[in-house]
Design an enzyme around this catalytic site. Structure first.
Site, mmCIF file in Angstrom:
data_model
loop_
_atom_site.group_PDB
_atom_site.id
_atom_site.type_symbol
_atom_site.label_atom_id
_atom_site.label_comp_id
_atom_site.label_asym_id
_atom_site.label_seq_id
_atom_site.Cartn_x
_atom_site.Cartn_y
_atom_site.Cartn_z
ATOM 1 N N ARG A 1 21.019 25.076 -44.435
ATOM 2 C CA ARG A 1 19.826 25.003 -44.658
ATOM 3 C C ARG A 1 18.990 24.581 -43.170
ATOM 4 O O ARG A 1 17.632 24.810 -42.771
ATOM 5 C CB ARG A 1 18.771 25.169 -46.052
ATOM 6 C CG ARG A 1 19.493 25.665 -47.452
ATOM 7 C CD ARG A 1 18.688 24.963 -48.340
ATOM 8 N NE ARG A 1 19.235 25.786 -49.090
ATOM 9 C CZ ARG A 1 19.730 24.744 -50.184
ATOM 10 N NH1 ARG A 1 20.748 23.349 -50.148
ATOM 11 N NH2 ARG A 1 20.209 25.028 -51.091
ATOM 12 N N LYS B 1 14.485 33.313 -32.495
ATOM 13 C CA LYS B 1 14.437 34.444 -33.021
ATOM 14 C C LYS B 1 16.321 34.660 -33.155
ATOM 15 O O LYS B 1 17.040 34.066 -32.300
ATOM 16 C CB LYS B 1 14.133 35.665 -32.316
ATOM 17 C CG LYS B 1 12.781 36.387 -33.673
ATOM 18 C CD LYS B 1 12.402 37.918 -33.030
ATOM 19 C CE LYS B 1 10.465 37.892 -32.811
ATOM 20 N NZ LYS B 1 10.768 39.196 -32.256
ATOM 21 N N GLU C 1 12.450 42.661 -18.488
ATOM 22 C CA GLU C 1 11.569 41.459 -19.499
ATOM 23 C C GLU C 1 10.964 40.815 -18.518
ATOM 24 O O GLU C 1 9.863 40.197 -18.927
ATOM 25 C CB GLU C 1 12.322 40.560 -20.522
ATOM 26 C CG GLU C 1 13.953 41.205 -21.147
ATOM 27 C CD GLU C 1 12.790 41.706 -22.424
ATOM 28 O OE1 GLU C 1 10.973 41.405 -22.524
ATOM 29 O OE2 GLU C 1 13.349 42.556 -23.021
ATOM 30 N N LYS D 1 6.685 32.992 -21.895
ATOM 31 C CA LYS D 1 6.880 33.386 -23.857
ATOM 32 C C LYS D 1 6.454 32.358 -24.408
ATOM 33 O O LYS D 1 6.655 32.491 -25.747
ATOM 34 C CB LYS D 1 8.547 33.662 -24.084
ATOM 35 C CG LYS D 1 9.401 33.734 -25.089
ATOM 36 C CD LYS D 1 10.824 34.821 -25.020
ATOM 37 C CE LYS D 1 10.586 34.952 -26.589
ATOM 38 N NZ LYS D 1 11.425 35.776 -27.005
ATOM 39 N N GLU E 1 5.370 36.278 -35.393
ATOM 40 C CA GLU E 1 5.459 37.455 -35.471
ATOM 41 C C GLU E 1 4.183 37.440 -36.186
ATOM 42 O O GLU E 1 3.765 39.295 -36.912
ATOM 43 C CB GLU E 1 6.879 38.505 -35.100
ATOM 44 C CG GLU E 1 5.627 39.740 -33.848
ATOM 45 C CD GLU E 1 7.203 40.510 -33.405
ATOM 46 O OE1 GLU E 1 8.359 39.671 -33.281
ATOM 47 O OE2 GLU E 1 7.021 41.909 -33.828
ATOM 48 N N ARG F 1 2.430 37.285 -31.420
ATOM 49 C CA ARG F 1 3.792 37.671 -30.165
ATOM 50 C C ARG F 1 4.562 38.695 -30.375
ATOM 51 O O ARG F 1 5.138 39.308 -29.570
ATOM 52 C CB ARG F 1 4.840 37.118 -31.500
ATOM 53 C CG ARG F 1 6.260 36.974 -31.432
ATOM 54 C CD ARG F 1 7.232 36.092 -31.897
ATOM 55 N NE ARG F 1 8.307 36.559 -31.286
ATOM 56 C CZ ARG F 1 9.605 34.761 -31.785
ATOM 57 N NH1 ARG F 1 9.345 34.425 -32.460
ATOM 58 N NH2 ARG F 1 10.558 35.597 -30.851
ATOM 59 N N ASN G 1 6.402 43.203 -27.539
ATOM 60 C CA ASN G 1 7.449 44.041 -27.605
ATOM 61 C C ASN G 1 6.088 45.461 -27.028
ATOM 62 O O ASN G 1 6.547 46.352 -27.091
ATOM 63 C CB ASN G 1 7.341 44.619 -28.826
ATOM 64 C CG ASN G 1 7.602 44.047 -29.767
ATOM 65 O OD1 ASN G 1 8.798 42.903 -29.907
ATOM 66 N ND2 ASN G 1 7.024 43.543 -30.873
ATOM 67 N N HIS H 1 9.065 48.349 -25.730
ATOM 68 C CA HIS H 1 10.088 48.229 -26.375
ATOM 69 C C HIS H 1 10.783 49.387 -27.455
ATOM 70 O O HIS H 1 10.935 49.505 -27.856
ATOM 71 C CB HIS H 1 9.773 46.307 -27.164
ATOM 72 C CG HIS H 1 10.644 46.154 -26.560
ATOM 73 N ND1 HIS H 1 10.315 45.199 -24.904
ATOM 74 C CD2 HIS H 1 11.561 44.567 -26.751
ATOM 75 C CE1 HIS H 1 10.544 44.948 -24.226
ATOM 76 N NE2 HIS H 1 11.790 44.200 -25.039
ATOM 77 N N HIS I 1 13.847 50.712 -27.995
ATOM 78 C CA HIS I 1 14.612 50.522 -29.591
ATOM 79 C C HIS I 1 14.773 51.710 -29.265
ATOM 80 O O HIS I 1 16.424 52.343 -29.769
ATOM 81 C CB HIS I 1 14.342 50.180 -30.767
ATOM 82 C CG HIS I 1 13.327 48.608 -30.281
ATOM 83 N ND1 HIS I 1 12.251 48.011 -30.676
ATOM 84 C CD2 HIS I 1 13.953 47.508 -29.411
ATOM 85 C CE1 HIS I 1 12.490 46.692 -30.493
ATOM 86 N NE2 HIS I 1 13.840 45.877 -29.578
ATOM 87 N N HIS J 1 19.719 46.844 -22.490
ATOM 88 C CA HIS J 1 18.789 46.274 -22.775
ATOM 89 C C HIS J 1 17.125 46.434 -22.169
ATOM 90 O O HIS J 1 16.382 47.387 -22.450
ATOM 91 C CB HIS J 1 18.501 45.331 -23.682
ATOM 92 C CG HIS J 1 17.025 44.508 -24.972
ATOM 93 N ND1 HIS J 1 16.261 45.633 -25.547
ATOM 94 C CD2 HIS J 1 15.744 44.006 -24.442
ATOM 95 C CE1 HIS J 1 14.711 45.095 -25.885
ATOM 96 N NE2 HIS J 1 14.994 44.495 -25.168
HETATM 97 N N1 GLY Z 1 12.240 39.581 -27.735
HETATM 98 C C1 GLY Z 1 10.993 39.372 -28.356
HETATM 99 C C2 GLY Z 1 10.546 38.774 -28.681
HETATM 100 O O1 GLY Z 1 11.218 37.230 -28.855
HETATM 101 O O2 GLY Z 1 9.261 38.348 -30.294
#
Ligand code: GLY
Length: 369
Positions: free
Chosen positions: A130, A152, A194, A236, A246, A250, A254, A257, A261, A273
């Protein structure tokens, strides 16, 4: 807002240190020869699992040596490179290896590689017992400025990319700029999309640096690239430090994006990407301009800066209907309205919800070739 400081101790004086706030704050170091800092990030562990893909074996071995030197037992876990490693089968093999080694909650996973490898390493760490500690050593520009920072983690499944995963912030991220010297030029350039995004949503100084010397921006040996990486990570860090999950802010990450995508899907993920993000940024600038929010000069600056870096700014004119369909399906899968991040001005991002099909089509004209 957090601030970038210079690191001390075993590291070179020009190493930048960015603190990411949150429940468990963590440092991101940007510089060269950072392995001296690795043992400290793994303090208290008796075992370290080093997850890497074959092309990065030498870097993984150097990291393993630094850990072994402190008496730690190192379990090297070679995984398939890139997206081929982000599968449940590969994760299961990693879990089995951790089990066989008697990996405990105080032990540490170390991810060495590009964004796919650190996503997988983070997911394995998030799910084992966990949640155990993970330290990332990103080796690609995209990995440094995006994937490795922010917590993430995830794998791909038949249902789609990155739909299975967890928010699991790392204990530390060590960005060794020396690894960019062996990165293919096209990957380096792609990662800069980015960085440009970070410039438009929060730090226009990034754009000034690129415009002043675009060649230095793509030169791994140049201090300019080091500064760009540091500034993009700072952007970031400032965002994910206040909104890990998010729930709000956050989403500004995007920017560019939503269309990107859709392009990646249409190209069956054969496009880099960052290349797709580059086209998506020009499209998002068009949306800003056409809704009357963004001054034309700022909108035009998007294509100009991306062009200085040799990034793509156009996509097939005949693809609009298919792109729009992919965006609609994506929206449905996520049970959301169609949302785009746009700019009201430089460093002033906002959300545009369910724009009209006519507006979207008109903005697409700006990237249609
Ligand atoms: N790549 C976008 C984020 O980490 O939220």
């Amino acid at each position: 807002m957090t601030t970038t400081t210079r690191a001390e101790g075993v590291l070179a004086m020009d190493t930048a240190r960015i603190e990411v706030a949150g429940e468990r704050p963590y440092p991101v170091l940007v510089g060269r020869d950072l392995l001296g800092a690795l043992p400290e990030t793994a303090e208290g562990a008796t075992r370290a699992a080093v997850v890497f893909a074959e092309p990065l074996r030498a870097s993984a071995e150097r990291a393993a040596e630094a850990l072994r030197a402190t008496g730690m037992t190192v379990l090297p876990l070679a995984v398939p490179d890139a997206e081929a490693g982000k599968t449940i089968e590969v994760a299961a093999r990693c879990w089995e290896a951790l089990g066989a080694e008697g990996f405990t909650r105080t032990d540490v996973v170390v991810g060495v590689g590009g964004g796919a490898v650190t996503d997988l390493a983070g997911f394995v760490a998030a799910s084992w017992l966990r949640g155990v500690r993970v330290v990332h050593l990103p080796t690609s520009l995209l990995g440094m400025v995006d994937a490795a920072v922010g917590g993430k983690t995830g794998i791909n499944t038949g249902a789609g990319k990155n739909l299975v995963g967890a928010f699991h912030p790392p204990a530390a991220v060590l960005c060794d700029l020396a690894s960019l010297a062996t990165l293919p030029a096209a990957d380096l350039r792609s990662g800069l999309a980015e960085v440009v995004k970070a410039g438009f949503i929060a730090d226009p100084g990034i754009l000034d640096l690129i415009e002043r010397d675009p060649r230095a921006a793509t030169d791994p040996a140049s201090p300019v690239l080091g500064e760009l990486v540091t500034r993009a990570i700072q952007v970031k860090a400032d965002v994910v430090g206040v909104d890990l999950r998010e729930a709000g802010l956050r989403e500004i990450l995007n920017y560019g994006h939503t269309l990107a995508h859709a392009i990646e899907r249409l190209e069956d993920f054969t496009w880099r990407h960052g290349d797709a993000v580059s086209v998506g940024l020009v499209f998002a600038a068009g949306l800003g301009r056409r809704t009357g929010r963004l001054a034309p000069a700022v909108a035009d600056r998007h294509a100009a800066v991306l062009g200085l870096l040799g990034l793509p700014r156009t996509y097939r004119a005949d693809a609009w209907e298919r792109l729009a369909a992919v965006m609609r399906v994506d929206k449905k899968a996520r049970g959301a309205t169609l949302r785009f991040i746009v700019l009201d001005a430089l460093a002033k991002p906002a959300v545009l919800t369910d724009p009209s099909p006519d507006l979207l089509r008109a903005a697409y004209q700006e990237v249609a070739a």
